[in-house]
Write a protein that holds these residues in place. Structure first.
Motif, PDB file in Angstrom:
ATOM      1  N   GLY A   1       0.820  -1.203   0.000  1.00 53.19           N
ATOM      2  CA  GLY A   1       0.000   0.000   0.000  1.00 53.19           C
ATOM      3  C   GLY A   1       0.855   1.254   0.000  1.00 53.19           C
ATOM      4  N   ALA A   2       1.967   1.215  -0.755  1.00 53.65           N
ATOM      5  CA  ALA A   2       2.978   2.279  -0.669  1.00 53.65           C
ATOM      6  C   ALA A   2       2.920   3.264  -1.828  1.00 53.65           C
ATOM      7  CB  ALA A   2       4.376   1.661  -0.584  1.00 53.65           C
ATOM      8  N   GLY A   3       1.812   3.268  -2.567  1.00 53.46           N
ATOM      9  CA  GLY A   3       1.703   4.181  -3.694  1.00 53.46           C
ATOM     10  C   GLY A   3       1.332   5.599  -3.310  1.00 53.46           C
ATOM     11  N   GLY A   4       0.901   5.795  -2.071  1.00 51.34           N
ATOM     12  CA  GLY A   4       0.514   7.124  -1.610  1.00 51.34           C
ATOM     13  C   GLY A   4       0.401   7.140  -0.105  1.00 51.34           C
ATOM     14  N   GLY A   5       0.095   8.320   0.450  1.00 55.58           N
ATOM     15  CA  GLY A   5      -0.163   8.442   1.879  1.00 55.58           C
ATOM     16  C   GLY A   5       0.963   7.934   2.750  1.00 55.58           C
TER      17      GLY A   5
ATOM     18  N   THR B   1      -4.504  11.098   5.434  1.00 53.48           N
ATOM     19  CA  THR B   1      -4.271  10.438   4.148  1.00 53.48           C
ATOM     20  C   THR B   1      -5.582  10.452   3.370  1.00 53.48           C
ATOM     21  OG1 THR B   1      -4.913   8.226   4.924  1.00 53.48           O
ATOM     22  CG2 THR B   1      -2.614   8.877   5.285  1.00 53.48           C
ATOM     23  N   ARG B   2      -5.589   9.816   2.212  1.00 50.17           N
ATOM     24  CA  ARG B   2      -6.834   9.698   1.444  1.00 50.17           C
ATOM     25  C   ARG B   2      -7.950   9.105   2.293  1.00 50.17           C
ATOM     26  NH1 ARG B   2      -6.687   6.306  -3.873  1.00 50.17           N
ATOM     27  NH2 ARG B   2      -5.709   4.830  -2.453  1.00 50.17           N
ATOM     28  N   MET B   3      -7.571   8.217   3.223  1.00 50.43           N
ATOM     29  CA  MET B   3      -8.562   7.500   4.005  1.00 50.43           C
ATOM     30  C   MET B   3      -9.137   8.342   5.138  1.00 50.43           C
ATOM     31  SD  MET B   3      -6.777   3.725   3.980  1.00 50.43           S
ATOM     32  CE  MET B   3      -7.837   3.003   5.206  1.00 50.43           C
ATOM     33  N   THR B   4      -8.497   9.473   5.480  1.00 54.07           N
ATOM     34  CA  THR B   4      -8.976  10.270   6.608  1.00 54.07           C
ATOM     35  C   THR B   4      -9.300  11.715   6.241  1.00 54.07           C
ATOM     36  OG1 THR B   4      -6.700  10.848   7.235  1.00 54.07           O
ATOM     37  CG2 THR B   4      -7.668   8.920   8.302  1.00 54.07           C
TER      38      THR B   4
ATOM     39  N   VAL C   1      -6.390  20.387  11.818  1.00 53.57           N
ATOM     40  CA  VAL C   1      -6.002  19.102  12.431  1.00 53.57           C
ATOM     41  C   VAL C   1      -5.264  18.251  11.403  1.00 53.57           C
ATOM     42  CG1 VAL C   1      -6.859  16.966  13.477  1.00 53.57           C
ATOM     43  CG2 VAL C   1      -7.896  19.164  14.080  1.00 53.57           C
ATOM     44  N   LEU C   2      -5.780  18.233  10.181  1.00 59.28           N
ATOM     45  CA  LEU C   2      -5.123  17.470   9.117  1.00 59.28           C
ATOM     46  C   LEU C   2      -3.701  17.965   8.896  1.00 59.28           C
ATOM     47  CD1 LEU C   2      -8.041  17.199   6.521  1.00 59.28           C
ATOM     48  CD2 LEU C   2      -7.131  15.367   7.939  1.00 59.28           C
ATOM     49  N   ALA C   3      -3.494  19.280   9.010  1.00 54.99           N
ATOM     50  CA  ALA C   3      -2.159  19.848   8.808  1.00 54.99           C
ATOM     51  C   ALA C   3      -1.175  19.337   9.861  1.00 54.99           C
ATOM     52  CB  ALA C   3      -2.218  21.371   8.848  1.00 54.99           C
ATOM     53  N   ALA C   4      -1.649  19.119  11.087  1.00 56.01           N
ATOM     54  CA  ALA C   4      -0.784  18.615  12.157  1.00 56.01           C
ATOM     55  C   ALA C   4      -0.489  17.126  11.987  1.00 56.01           C
ATOM     56  CB  ALA C   4      -1.432  18.854  13.516  1.00 56.01           C
ATOM     57  N   LEU C   5      -1.438  16.450  11.327  1.00 56.93           N
ATOM     58  CA  LEU C   5      -1.324  14.993  11.222  1.00 56.93           C
ATOM     59  C   LEU C   5      -0.680  14.564   9.902  1.00 56.93           C
ATOM     60  CD1 LEU C   5      -4.782  14.006  12.734  1.00 56.93           C
ATOM     61  CD2 LEU C   5      -2.535  13.657  13.777  1.00 56.93           C
ATOM     62  N   LYS C   6       0.482  15.109   9.610  1.00 55.85           N
ATOM     63  CA  LYS C   6       1.190  14.718   8.389  1.00 55.85           C
ATOM     64  C   LYS C   6       1.619  13.261   8.505  1.00 55.85           C
ATOM     65  CE  LYS C   6       3.062  19.315   7.528  1.00 55.85           C
ATOM     66  NZ  LYS C   6       4.271  20.154   7.531  1.00 55.85           N
TER      67      LYS C   6
ATOM     68  N   ALA D   1       1.325   6.527  17.016  1.00 56.45           N
ATOM     69  CA  ALA D   1       2.048   7.710  16.549  1.00 56.45           C
ATOM     70  C   ALA D   1       1.131   8.637  15.768  1.00 56.45           C
ATOM     71  CB  ALA D   1       3.226   7.285  15.673  1.00 56.45           C
ATOM     72  N   GLY D   2       1.281   9.937  16.020  1.00 56.30           N
ATOM     73  CA  GLY D   2       0.539  10.933  15.262  1.00 56.30           C
ATOM     74  C   GLY D   2       0.951  12.331  15.680  1.00 56.30           C
ATOM     75  N   ALA D   3       1.107  13.226  14.705  1.00 57.61           N
ATOM     76  CA  ALA D   3       1.423  14.634  14.955  1.00 57.61           C
ATOM     77  C   ALA D   3       2.718  14.810  15.743  1.00 57.61           C
ATOM     78  CB  ALA D   3       0.259  15.321  15.684  1.00 57.61           C
ATOM     79  N   GLY D   4       3.629  13.836  15.624  1.00 56.78           N
ATOM     80  CA  GLY D   4       4.901  13.931  16.339  1.00 56.78           C
ATOM     81  C   GLY D   4       4.841  13.437  17.773  1.00 56.78           C
ATOM     82  N   THR D   5       3.715  12.884  18.173  1.00 52.64           N
ATOM     83  CA  THR D   5       3.543  12.316  19.512  1.00 52.64           C
ATOM     84  C   THR D   5       3.550  10.791  19.406  1.00 52.64           C
ATOM     85  OG1 THR D   5       2.195  14.215  20.172  1.00 52.64           O
ATOM     86  CG2 THR D   5       2.032  12.241  21.547  1.00 52.64           C
ATOM     87  N   PHE D   6       4.173  10.143  20.387  1.00 52.79           N
ATOM     88  CA  PHE D   6       4.307   8.687  20.360  1.00 52.79           C
ATOM     89  C   PHE D   6       3.863   8.110  21.697  1.00 52.79           C
ATOM     90  CE2 PHE D   6       7.364  10.731  17.629  1.00 52.79           C
ATOM     91  CZ  PHE D   6       7.141  10.100  16.422  1.00 52.79           C
ATOM     92  N   GLU D   7       3.041   7.058  21.623  1.00 58.62           N
ATOM     93  CA  GLU D   7       2.564   6.369  22.820  1.00 58.62           C
ATOM     94  C   GLU D   7       2.705   4.860  22.594  1.00 58.62           C
ATOM     95  OE1 GLU D   7      -0.854   9.447  21.811  1.00 58.62           O
ATOM     96  OE2 GLU D   7       0.314   7.931  20.725  1.00 58.62           O
ATOM     97  N   ALA D   8       2.481   4.091  23.657  1.00 60.17           N
ATOM     98  CA  ALA D   8       2.417   2.632  23.528  1.00 60.17           C
ATOM     99  C   ALA D   8       1.074   2.161  24.062  1.00 60.17           C
ATOM    100  CB  ALA D   8       3.546   1.959  24.302  1.00 60.17           C
ATOM    101  N   ALA D   9       0.501   1.167  23.420  1.00 58.75           N
ATOM    102  CA  ALA D   9      -0.749   0.561  23.886  1.00 58.75           C
ATOM    103  C   ALA D   9      -0.442  -0.830  24.422  1.00 58.75           C
ATOM    104  CB  ALA D   9      -1.755   0.475  22.749  1.00 58.75           C
ATOM    105  N   HIS D  10      -1.179  -1.226  25.449  1.00 56.38           N
ATOM    106  CA  HIS D  10      -0.959  -2.544  26.061  1.00 56.38           C
ATOM    107  C   HIS D  10      -2.287  -3.261  26.262  1.00 56.38           C
ATOM    108  CE1 HIS D  10       3.243  -1.639  26.979  1.00 56.38           C
ATOM    109  NE2 HIS D  10       2.851  -0.489  27.487  1.00 56.38           N
ATOM    110  N   ILE D  11      -2.263  -4.563  26.097  1.00 49.80           N
ATOM    111  CA  ILE D  11      -3.402  -5.392  26.484  1.00 49.80           C
ATOM    112  C   ILE D  11      -3.045  -5.996  27.830  1.00 49.80           C
ATOM    113  CG2 ILE D  11      -4.756  -7.453  25.924  1.00 49.80           C
ATOM    114  CD1 ILE D  11      -4.290  -6.739  22.969  1.00 49.80           C
TER     115      ILE D  11
END
Length: 302
Positions: free
Chosen positions: A14-18, A199-202, A210-215, A239-249
């Motif tokens: 899926g590397a043709g865009g976005g 991206t195209r999907m969002t 908000v879209l501008a921050a979410l490059k 990851a989004g807008a330069g912020t990084f978190e971790a999710a846990h189950i």
């Protein structure tokens, strides 16, 4: 420590865009030889053309990198096997797989056709399964591999109108949990990336500022960390807008109630204690649940 990929071969679907395009460009810029895969279809998965993938390849080559294009649908296992063979024929190995290909067919569950549910699961889940299966023996043989699954906050936490997408995305976490255990002995690390990106999907879902921050570029560092030789394994990075978190189950400590005629009533009465997150753990495998349950049962007998 420098995050570089010199001598490494990567496949990005899926590397043709976005986001996928940014992944491919970043890997190539840091020295990887990249197979750029894209069906070239619309956001809902219709149509197809290798043009989008070829344009990204041209960008990489113009910047001095090495890349080849591929237009396989990730839902077609034979085509995916041929894609992996294409990379091996060109460069002799595959070190990194970034499962990024996906489509959207959003609707509330009440209005969703089952065909749209199934297709989204086929592309996101089975697409990643097909690509991973096609590289798995190769990575085991070379005793090295880095696989990045693309999950989503919609799967981890839910999102109205995305029951199909959310189900597929959380399924990828389950796939990662087991593959990271099975790949450990041969240095195959499997992780999940949960991106928030415009991206195209969002693009139709958020305001312009908000879209501008979410490059999409702001998500790429997390992918590079998860795809690198120094990567963790069995990690969900958000990851989004330069912020990084971790999710846990996680698994709470729980309460042993035994089995009696009124156990359902006891459970209902003490549900808040059962769900209390104080002292919760992140299990290292599914066996942790059974171990916790049996340990408490044995202690109660004593």
């Amino acid at each position: 420590m420098s995050i570089d990929f010199k001598g490494r071969v990567a496949i990005v679907t899926g590397a043709g865009g976005g986001l996928g395009r940014q992944h491919a460009l970043a890997l190539a810029a840091r020295g990887a030889k990249v197979l750029v895969n894209d069906l070239g279809g619309a956001v809902d998965g219709q149509g197809g053309s290798v043009t989008a993938a070829q344009q990204v390849v041209d960008e990489i080559r113009a910047a001095g990198g090495e890349a080849i294009a591929n237009g396989a649908s990730v839902t077609d296992f034979a085509a995916v096997q041929a894609m992996v063979q294409q990379a091996v024929d060109a460069w002799g190995r595959v070190d990194v797989l970034v499962n990024n290909a996906g489509i959207l067919r959003d609707k509330s569950f009440a209005k969703m056709e089952l065909a749209d549910f199934k297709l989204v699961v086929d592309v996101h889940l089975m697409g990643a399964v097909n690509c991973t299966k096609a590289v798995w023996a190769l990575m085991n043989e070379q005793k090295y591999g880095r696989i990045v699954m693309t999950t989503s906050s919609s799967g981890l936490y839910g999102n109205f109108g995305q029951s199909n997408y959310g189900a597929a995305k959380l399924a990828l976490v389950g796939l990662m949990q087991t593959l990271s255990l099975e790949g450990a002995k041969n240095n195959i690390h499997v992780n999940c990336l949960a991106p928030t990106a415009a991206t195209r999907m969002t693009e139709g879902l958020m305001p312009a500022e908000v879209l501008a921050a979410l490059k999409p570029e702001a998500v790429v560092p997390a992918m590079l960390v998860l795809a690198h030789e120094s990567a963790p394994t069995r990690t969900i990075l958000c990851a989004g807008a330069g912020t990084f978190e971790a999710a846990h189950i996680t698994l709470t400590q729980g309460v042993h109630l035994g089995l009696a005629a009124d156990t359902p009533e006891q459970l209902a009465a003490r549900l808040a204690q059962v769900t209390d997150r104080n002292g919760e753990q992140v299990p290292q495998s599914g066996a942790a649940q059974g171990t916790n349950e049996v340990t408490q049962a044995m202690a109660a007998r004593g």
